[in-house]
Design a protein around this motif. Structure first.
Motif, PDB file in Angstrom:
ATOM      1  N   VAL A 248       0.838  -1.199   0.000  1.00 57.56           N
ATOM      2  CA  VAL A 248       0.000   0.000   0.000  1.00 57.56           C
ATOM      3  C   VAL A 248       0.875   1.253   0.000  1.00 57.56           C
ATOM      4  O   VAL A 248       0.616   2.210  -0.736  1.00 57.56           O
ATOM      5  CB  VAL A 248      -0.975   0.002   1.206  1.00 57.56           C
ATOM      6  N   GLU A 249       1.924   1.253   0.811  1.00 61.83           N
ATOM      7  CA  GLU A 249       2.840   2.403   0.850  1.00 61.83           C
ATOM      8  C   GLU A 249       3.516   2.612  -0.504  1.00 61.83           C
ATOM      9  O   GLU A 249       3.695   3.752  -0.947  1.00 61.83           O
ATOM     10  CB  GLU A 249       3.890   2.200   1.953  1.00 61.83           C
ATOM     11  N   THR A 250       3.896   1.533  -1.156  1.00 65.05           N
ATOM     12  CA  THR A 250       4.523   1.624  -2.480  1.00 65.05           C
ATOM     13  C   THR A 250       3.546   2.203  -3.491  1.00 65.05           C
ATOM     14  O   THR A 250       3.919   3.071  -4.295  1.00 65.05           O
ATOM     15  CB  THR A 250       5.015   0.233  -2.939  1.00 65.05           C
ATOM     16  N   LYS A 251       2.296   1.756  -3.450  1.00 55.91           N
ATOM     17  CA  LYS A 251       1.286   2.286  -4.372  1.00 55.91           C
ATOM     18  C   LYS A 251       1.068   3.775  -4.143  1.00 55.91           C
ATOM     19  O   LYS A 251       0.946   4.555  -5.100  1.00 55.91           O
ATOM     20  CB  LYS A 251      -0.028   1.509  -4.208  1.00 55.91           C
ATOM     21  N   ARG A 252       1.052   4.193  -2.864  1.00 59.94           N
ATOM     22  CA  ARG A 252       0.887   5.612  -2.550  1.00 59.94           C
ATOM     23  C   ARG A 252       2.072   6.418  -3.073  1.00 59.94           C
ATOM     24  O   ARG A 252       1.904   7.477  -3.669  1.00 59.94           O
ATOM     25  CB  ARG A 252       0.748   5.802  -1.035  1.00 59.94           C
ATOM     26  N   LEU A 253       3.267   5.890  -2.893  1.00 59.38           N
ATOM     27  CA  LEU A 253       4.474   6.561  -3.374  1.00 59.38           C
ATOM     28  C   LEU A 253       4.444   6.721  -4.894  1.00 59.38           C
ATOM     29  O   LEU A 253       4.738   7.793  -5.426  1.00 59.38           O
ATOM     30  CB  LEU A 253       5.698   5.746  -2.939  1.00 59.38           C
ATOM     31  N   LEU A 254       4.065   5.665  -5.590  1.00 59.23           N
ATOM     32  CA  LEU A 254       3.983   5.718  -7.059  1.00 59.23           C
ATOM     33  C   LEU A 254       2.933   6.727  -7.522  1.00 59.23           C
ATOM     34  O   LEU A 254       3.106   7.381  -8.548  1.00 59.23           O
ATOM     35  CB  LEU A 254       3.675   4.330  -7.626  1.00 59.23           C
TER      36      LEU A 254
END
Length: 146
Positions: A22-28
């Motif tokens: 989820v954090e990676t998706k938010r960062l992207l």
């Protein structure tokens, strides 16, 4: 046997790898031009873990009203099946934004359906489950939430 397909779980009960997805998706989503490799390295998960889970976890927002949910549905190319699915959306009082159906192949079509969640929209999870359980539906996946 319990056929529940969606659960609401407190963050403390979710495995760390899923939180990192989820954090990676938010960062992207917030850093234009960032690659998946760069984002996964920054967050500290492997690219393979990201790809394995990226379509299966979304943050739950207590106020989903005004959001758009996009689903991909494979369904029988039989008269009335798509109309019945659209009627389900209407019964749950969600607003249909876009509908795109592919040309059927071997009697099966792919439908991309985007709906807006309104103040009057009833339980969205129940709507998705009803659509998914329709006899003419082979597959349903939520591909986006905005």
């Amino acid at each position: 046997m319990d056929n529940t397909k969606y659960y609401v779980v407190k963050k403390k009960a979710v495995p760390e790898v899923l939180i990192k997805v989820v954090e990676t998706k938010r960062l992207l989503a917030t850093r234009r031009g960032m690659t998946i490799q760069e984002a996964t390295e920054e967050i500290g998960i492997s690219r393979s873990s990201f790809y394995k889970y990226k379509d299966d976890i979304f943050p739950f927002h207590e106020n989903e009203k005004g959001r758009t949910v996009t689903m991909v549905i494979q369904l029988d190319d039989t008269p009335g099946v798509m109309a019945e699915l659209l009627n389900a959306v209407a019964r749950y009082q969600a607003n249909i934004l876009t509908i795109h159906q592919s040309i059927p192949i071997n009697g099966v079509a792919t439908l991309t359906l985007s709906v807006e969640v309104l103040q009057t929209t009833k339980n969205l999870s129940e709507m998705v489950e009803e659509i998914e359980q329709h006899s003419g539906v082979h597959y349903l996946k939520i591909v986006g939430r905005e």
